[in-house]
Enzyme design. Structure first.
Site, PDB file in Angstrom:
ATOM      1  N   HIS A  63      -0.777 -26.309  35.855  1.00  0.00           N
ATOM      2  CA  HIS A  63       0.343 -25.868  36.697  1.00  0.00           C
ATOM      3  C   HIS A  63       1.498 -25.330  35.844  1.00  0.00           C
ATOM      4  O   HIS A  63       1.599 -25.611  34.648  1.00  0.00           O
ATOM      5  CB  HIS A  63       0.844 -27.020  37.569  1.00  0.00           C
ATOM      6  CG  HIS A  63       1.372 -28.187  36.781  1.00  0.00           C
ATOM      7  ND1 HIS A  63       2.586 -28.168  36.108  1.00  0.00           N
ATOM      8  CD2 HIS A  63       0.839 -29.411  36.538  1.00  0.00           C
ATOM      9  CE1 HIS A  63       2.784 -29.322  35.513  1.00  0.00           C
ATOM     10  NE2 HIS A  63       1.739 -30.090  35.743  1.00  0.00           N
TER      11      HIS A  63
ATOM     12  N   GLU B 181      -3.582 -35.526  38.424  1.00  0.00           N
ATOM     13  CA  GLU B 181      -3.254 -35.983  37.072  1.00  0.00           C
ATOM     14  C   GLU B 181      -3.703 -37.436  36.882  1.00  0.00           C
ATOM     15  O   GLU B 181      -3.947 -38.167  37.854  1.00  0.00           O
ATOM     16  CB  GLU B 181      -1.740 -35.843  36.825  1.00  0.00           C
ATOM     17  CG  GLU B 181      -1.263 -36.214  35.419  1.00  0.00           C
ATOM     18  CD  GLU B 181      -1.938 -35.419  34.295  1.00  0.00           C
ATOM     19  OE1 GLU B 181      -3.172 -35.560  34.144  1.00  0.00           O
ATOM     20  OE2 GLU B 181      -1.223 -34.714  33.567  1.00  0.00           O
TER      21      GLU B 181
END
Length: 380
Positions: free
Chosen positions: A14, A89
């Protein structure tokens, strides 16, 4: 054997955020960087060609799915995808929201790569989750490559630690070796053969993208350059910098020459294995040429020189920031492995495309933490 192009997996971290934990948004700079990147890599015939994308996994955290949306916002509709917790994550558990410095205050010797996260995911749990995603990708690739079903490319838009773990497990390394991969936000041997016309064209196309003030190869930042004496390497160097009034200072050095193939010089892998069915350069070296031990020693010597150039720049304020090596495929793969302090044989897991650029740096501004930051930059 399938004649279809080899399937690919693209992993995108990201864009920039203020911090990498919790569900926080992209910064304005992060969004601007993705908007600038998108037209360069997304579209027909480009790196991320929507016609080639079979499936995309996107982390449900807003910084990841916003990155995905911004990348493909020029299209009428987004590529096939799913928001998937499997690519979220690493769960930091009790350490969620803490900086590495704050965690070290609690546990001086803590490392996520060996200790996992108390109250979150262990190393074993993270390994299992990532391996599950890889199995899904492999099955999509198998159907495309063997059964002729689907499309060539898969895409994952996720996070820093997840991506580093994925890279490590993709090449069947232990998860802990992910610490050596840095993911930023969004054979012939001594035979002296020339570059092909296509090779020359590739370099000429590459040069204006990467060479010049403020670009990846900024002549003002080059402190030292090593160039293999083989004409294909020297010609590559000359073509890259031919727009300048003069070439950057450099040395033409046998130290960065290709692995000496000895008795196997000029033979293809198939021809070699007709006589030695199980031969591998990574475990056997080359009879009459360089052994694995000799190649390791030579590459380590080059790395020691680079480290000294970097030390003088970083600690003593002498010289310039960047070093450059223009060399060959197997040498470069060996260099990557040894840069990260892996056994040389693990170089087999790194593929370097013609005119691909490898970026080797250091984590945490620490010269004792060498990492691979970029592979095959601008090669596609």
């Amino acid at each position: 054997m399938s004649q279809r192009p080899v399937p690919r997996l693209f992993v995108i971290r990201h864009g920039q955020t203020e911090w990498s934990q919790n569900d926080i948004p992209l910064t304005e700079h992060g969004m601007d960087a993705i908007k600038k990147l998108a037209p360069e890599i997304v579209g027909p015939g480009k790196l991320l060609d929507p016609e080639n994308i079979c499936h995309a996994w996107v982390s449900p955290r807003q910084r990841a799915h916003k990155t995905f949306e911004l990348l493909f916002e020029s299209l009428d509709e987004l590529p096939p995808h799913k928001l998937c917790e499997d690519v979220r994550e690493w769960d930091y558990g009790n350490y969620e929201g803490l900086t590495p410095a704050q965690i070290k205050e609690k546990d001086k010797y803590w490392s996520i790569w060996k200790d996992g996260c108390p109250g979150g995911e262990s190393v074993e749990e993270m390994t299992k989750r990532v391996d599950g995603v890889i199995s899904e990708v492999h099955e999509i690739h198998r159907k495309y490559f063997e059964d002729g079903e689907g499309r060539r490319d898969a895409l994952i838009v996720a996070h820093g630690h997840f991506s580093r773990v994925l890279i490590s497990r993709w090449v069947e390394f232990p998860l802990c070796l992910g610490t050596h991969f840095n993911v930023e936000p969004a054979g012939t041997g001594r035979t002296d053969i020339p570059s092909t016309e296509r090779g020359v064209d590739l370099i000429k196309q590459l040069a204006p993208k990467v060479v010049g003030p403020g670009k990846l190869l900024d002549p003002e930042n080059l402190g030292h350059v090593w160039v293999s004496p083989r004409q294909r390497a020297r010609r590559t160097f000359e073509l890259l910098f031919e727009s300048l009034g003069e070439l950057p200072q450099h040395v033409v050095s046998e130290d960065v020459g290709e692995w000496d193939h000895g008795n196997y010089e000029g033979l293809t892998l198939e021809e070699i294995q007709e006589n030695d069915k199980y031969w591998s350069i990574w475990k056997d070296g080359c009879p009459g040429g360089e052994s694995v031990e000799e190649m390791t020693q030579r590459v380590d010597g080059v790395i020691a020189e680079v480290h000294e150039v970097h030390r003088k720049y970083f600690e003593d304020g002498e010289g310039r920031r960047d070093a450059l090596i223009v060399a060959h495929g197997t040498f470069s793969r060996a260099l990557i492995a040894r840069w990260m302090r892996f056994p040389l044989c693990l170089g087999t897991h790194f593929n370097i495309e013609p005119a691909g650029i490898v970026l080797l740096t250091y984590n945490h501004r620490n010269l004792e933490e060498p990492v691979l930051t970029g592979l095959n930059l601008h090669a596609f």
